[in-house]
Design a protein around this motif. Structure first.
Motif, PDB file in Angstrom:
ATOM      1  N   ALA A 178      77.285  58.765  85.355  1.00 29.98           N
ATOM      2  CA  ALA A 178      76.409  59.939  85.690  1.00 29.98           C
ATOM      3  C   ALA A 178      76.323  61.186  84.806  1.00 29.98           C
ATOM      4  O   ALA A 178      75.349  61.664  84.422  1.00 29.98           O
ATOM      5  CB  ALA A 178      76.525  60.346  87.150  1.00 29.98           C
TER       6      ALA A 178
ATOM      7  N   THR B 210      72.196  66.548 101.382  1.00 30.35           N
ATOM      8  CA  THR B 210      72.677  65.176 100.845  1.00 30.35           C
ATOM      9  C   THR B 210      73.433  64.690 101.927  1.00 30.35           C
ATOM     10  O   THR B 210      73.595  63.412 102.149  1.00 30.35           O
ATOM     11  CB  THR B 210      73.310  65.272  99.645  1.00 30.35           C
ATOM     12  OG1 THR B 210      74.477  66.083  99.692  1.00 30.35           O
ATOM     13  CG2 THR B 210      72.290  65.768  98.488  1.00 30.35           C
ATOM     14  N   ARG B 211      74.105  65.429 102.670  1.00 32.73           N
ATOM     15  CA  ARG B 211      75.063  64.831 104.124  1.00 32.73           C
ATOM     16  C   ARG B 211      74.812  65.661 105.267  1.00 32.73           C
ATOM     17  O   ARG B 211      75.491  66.456 105.690  1.00 32.73           O
ATOM     18  CB  ARG B 211      76.577  65.195 103.327  1.00 32.73           C
ATOM     19  CG  ARG B 211      76.892  64.297 102.093  1.00 32.73           C
ATOM     20  CD  ARG B 211      78.200  64.708 101.557  1.00 32.73           C
ATOM     21  NE  ARG B 211      78.615  63.748 100.557  1.00 32.73           N
ATOM     22  CZ  ARG B 211      79.429  62.629 100.542  1.00 32.73           C
ATOM     23  NH1 ARG B 211      79.570  62.152 101.864  1.00 32.73           N
ATOM     24  NH2 ARG B 211      79.504  61.911  99.494  1.00 32.73           N
TER      25      ARG B 211
ATOM     26  N   TYR C 220      73.375  72.046  98.758  1.00 33.37           N
ATOM     27  CA  TYR C 220      73.609  70.576  98.236  1.00 33.37           C
ATOM     28  C   TYR C 220      74.212  69.828  99.227  1.00 33.37           C
ATOM     29  O   TYR C 220      73.412  68.587  99.538  1.00 33.37           O
ATOM     30  CB  TYR C 220      74.214  70.575  96.914  1.00 33.37           C
ATOM     31  CG  TYR C 220      74.161  69.322  96.221  1.00 33.37           C
ATOM     32  CD1 TYR C 220      73.134  68.541  95.683  1.00 33.37           C
ATOM     33  CD2 TYR C 220      75.204  68.393  96.299  1.00 33.37           C
ATOM     34  CE1 TYR C 220      72.911  67.349  94.962  1.00 33.37           C
ATOM     35  CE2 TYR C 220      75.217  67.108  95.758  1.00 33.37           C
ATOM     36  CZ  TYR C 220      73.920  66.611  95.220  1.00 33.37           C
ATOM     37  OH  TYR C 220      73.983  65.419  94.549  1.00 33.37           O
TER      38      TYR C 220
ATOM     39  N   LEU D  32      80.999  64.850  94.372  1.00 32.20           N
ATOM     40  CA  LEU D  32      80.414  64.796  95.520  1.00 32.20           C
ATOM     41  C   LEU D  32      79.841  63.479  96.045  1.00 32.20           C
ATOM     42  O   LEU D  32      80.148  62.974  96.949  1.00 32.20           O
ATOM     43  CB  LEU D  32      79.631  66.045  96.139  1.00 32.20           C
ATOM     44  CG  LEU D  32      80.241  67.403  95.926  1.00 32.20           C
ATOM     45  CD1 LEU D  32      79.387  68.608  96.532  1.00 32.20           C
ATOM     46  CD2 LEU D  32      81.517  67.655  96.454  1.00 32.20           C
ATOM     47  N   ASP D  33      78.710  63.160  95.116  1.00 31.30           N
ATOM     48  CA  ASP D  33      78.296  61.988  95.551  1.00 31.30           C
ATOM     49  C   ASP D  33      79.088  60.541  95.435  1.00 31.30           C
ATOM     50  O   ASP D  33      78.692  59.717  95.925  1.00 31.30           O
ATOM     51  CB  ASP D  33      77.225  61.986  94.478  1.00 31.30           C
ATOM     52  CG  ASP D  33      75.942  62.963  94.300  1.00 31.30           C
ATOM     53  OD1 ASP D  33      75.969  63.597  95.492  1.00 31.30           O
ATOM     54  OD2 ASP D  33      75.468  62.922  93.413  1.00 31.30           O
ATOM     55  N   ALA D  34      80.279  60.771  94.779  1.00 28.15           N
ATOM     56  CA  ALA D  34      81.247  59.715  94.665  1.00 28.15           C
ATOM     57  C   ALA D  34      81.959  59.673  95.916  1.00 28.15           C
ATOM     58  O   ALA D  34      82.744  58.400  96.017  1.00 28.15           O
ATOM     59  CB  ALA D  34      81.945  59.726  93.515  1.00 28.15           C
TER      60      ALA D  34
ATOM     61  N   GLU E 132      68.432  69.859  96.231  1.00 31.55           N
ATOM     62  CA  GLU E 132      69.184  68.909  95.759  1.00 31.55           C
ATOM     63  C   GLU E 132      69.233  68.960  94.224  1.00 31.55           C
ATOM     64  O   GLU E 132      70.109  68.432  93.132  1.00 31.55           O
ATOM     65  CB  GLU E 132      68.483  67.302  95.590  1.00 31.55           C
ATOM     66  CG  GLU E 132      68.668  66.937  97.211  1.00 31.55           C
ATOM     67  CD  GLU E 132      67.511  67.359  97.875  1.00 31.55           C
ATOM     68  OE1 GLU E 132      66.505  68.319  97.342  1.00 31.55           O
ATOM     69  OE2 GLU E 132      66.964  66.827  98.991  1.00 31.55           O
TER      70      GLU E 132
ATOM     71  N   GLN F 165      76.431  70.459  88.287  1.00 35.31           N
ATOM     72  CA  GLN F 165      75.915  69.270  88.108  1.00 35.31           C
ATOM     73  C   GLN F 165      77.196  68.290  88.237  1.00 35.31           C
ATOM     74  O   GLN F 165      77.217  67.233  89.136  1.00 35.31           O
ATOM     75  CB  GLN F 165      75.215  68.856  87.015  1.00 35.31           C
ATOM     76  CG  GLN F 165      73.871  69.468  86.971  1.00 35.31           C
ATOM     77  CD  GLN F 165      73.274  69.287  85.543  1.00 35.31           C
ATOM     78  OE1 GLN F 165      73.934  68.725  84.707  1.00 35.31           O
ATOM     79  NE2 GLN F 165      71.930  69.728  85.455  1.00 35.31           N
TER      80      GLN F 165
ATOM     81  N   PRO G 153      80.654  58.166 101.948  1.00 39.30           N
ATOM     82  CA  PRO G 153      79.193  58.726 102.482  1.00 39.30           C
ATOM     83  C   PRO G 153      79.682  59.319 104.024  1.00 39.30           C
ATOM     84  O   PRO G 153      80.556  59.270 104.451  1.00 39.30           O
ATOM     85  CB  PRO G 153      78.520  57.502 102.758  1.00 39.30           C
ATOM     86  CG  PRO G 153      79.678  56.228 102.910  1.00 39.30           C
ATOM     87  CD  PRO G 153      80.861  56.637 102.098  1.00 39.30           C
TER      88      PRO G 153
ATOM     89  N   GLY H  98      78.610  68.147  91.654  1.00 34.67           N
ATOM     90  CA  GLY H  98      77.726  67.103  92.506  1.00 34.67           C
ATOM     91  C   GLY H  98      78.040  65.764  92.173  1.00 34.67           C
ATOM     92  O   GLY H  98      77.853  65.038  93.098  1.00 34.67           O
ATOM     93  N   HIS H  99      78.286  65.540  90.964  1.00 34.73           N
ATOM     94  CA  HIS H  99      78.512  64.042  90.550  1.00 34.73           C
ATOM     95  C   HIS H  99      79.795  63.495  91.431  1.00 34.73           C
ATOM     96  O   HIS H  99      79.982  62.324  91.953  1.00 34.73           O
ATOM     97  CB  HIS H  99      78.814  63.591  89.206  1.00 34.73           C
ATOM     98  CG  HIS H  99      77.630  63.804  88.195  1.00 34.73           C
ATOM     99  ND1 HIS H  99      76.223  63.464  88.962  1.00 34.73           N
ATOM    100  CD2 HIS H  99      77.418  64.470  87.335  1.00 34.73           C
ATOM    101  CE1 HIS H  99      75.349  63.770  87.855  1.00 34.73           C
ATOM    102  NE2 HIS H  99      76.062  64.388  86.882  1.00 34.73           N
TER     103      HIS H  99
END
Length: 265
Positions: free
Chosen positions: A222, A72-73, A68, A45-47, A31, A39, A50, A42-43
């Motif tokens: 973020a 995370t998934r 990653y 992807l996080d948004a 992670e 990074q 889900p 990554g932000h």
């Protein structure tokens, strides 16, 4: 081509290809994203919505982003396309992939392999990441309108494309790439720090594109928490920024500009 994995002071390893730092990975902490452009991806992807993703990565690096996504998934299915088998061998020897991760690696030129991906991947990918470099430059044939139309064919109706772009002070290359992406995709954004956007230094810009409104909720906040704060450029601001960029075709495509020798000194 000479590639090596060097132990990094912050932990993990740095992939260096022909003297150019390409990726950082910590197999014990997948992670952890160290490079600023990674990074920023990554932000994004996080948004996204889900759950597990179907993803294609053009360019392997140290397999940082596939790790990653896998971490995370859980349950994601991923394909990685890489030109140089030797790079992947070196990376996997030092930092093996998790056994439970569903990550398939295909070897060959990114554009050529796109033409022979399974038909079942067409139109179903939640995520495509384009991070293709030959040394420190992006090859011309993966910058054109024709190339990006082929990439678009992979995406699901709400799929997201992330492209790592590098440029120098005049920013002609990134402007042309954003103009080209805006021709292919209805929704485009750019993520970079303000110094780069003002042409003060060589650096990276992450382009994000989709057929649907981009999932960027929480991304600006973020970005401001990162060690190197950046901003999201969208809408009229993006159109103004890209307005001087020429749309790139196979006939006019050029590689990205090389960095000065001091950049990676």
């Amino acid at each position: 081509m000479h590639a090596e994995m060097r132990f990094a002071g912050e932990g993990g390893y740095q992939l260096v290809v022909d003297g150019t730092p390409q990726s950082h990975v910590d197999p014990e902490r997948p992670e952890l994203l160290v490079y600023e452009y990674v990074q920023r991806i990554g932000h994004v992807l996080d948004a996204m919505r889900p759950g597990p993703l179907t993803a294609v990565h053009l360019g392997a690096g140290a397999l940082t982003l596939p790790r990653y996504v896998a971490a995370t998934r859980t349950g994601s299915r991923q394909q990685v396309i890489e030109l140089e088998p030797g790079i992947v061998e070196i990376v996997r020897e030092v930092a093996p992939l998790p056994r439970e991760a569903s990550i398939r690696i295909r070897y060959g030129d990114a554009r050529a392999v796109l033409e022979r991906l399974p038909a079942g991947l067409m139109g179903v990918c939640d995520l495509v990441v384009v991070d293709v470099f030959a040394g420190s430059q992006t090859p011309a044939h993966v910058t054109s309108l024709e190339f990006h139309e082929r990439v678009r064919a992979l995406l699901a109706p709400d799929g997201v494309l992330c492209v790592n772009l590098a440029d120098g002070k005049e920013l002609r290359f990134v402007r042309s790439q954003l103009a080209t992406l805006s021709t292919v995709h209805p929704h485009v954004a750019a993520i970079a720090d303000t110094g780069f956007l003002k042409g003060r230094r060589y650096g990276n810009l992450v382009a994000v594109a989709s057929a649907q409104p981009l999932p960027l909720d929480g991304v600006p906040a973020a970005l401001q928490r990162d060690p190197w704060p950046a901003k999201v450029v969208v809408g009229d601001e993006l159109r103004r920024f890209a307005s001087s960029g020429a749309i790139v075709t196979d006939a006019t495509a050029l590689p990205s500009p090389p960095p000065s020798r001091s950049v990676f000194g």
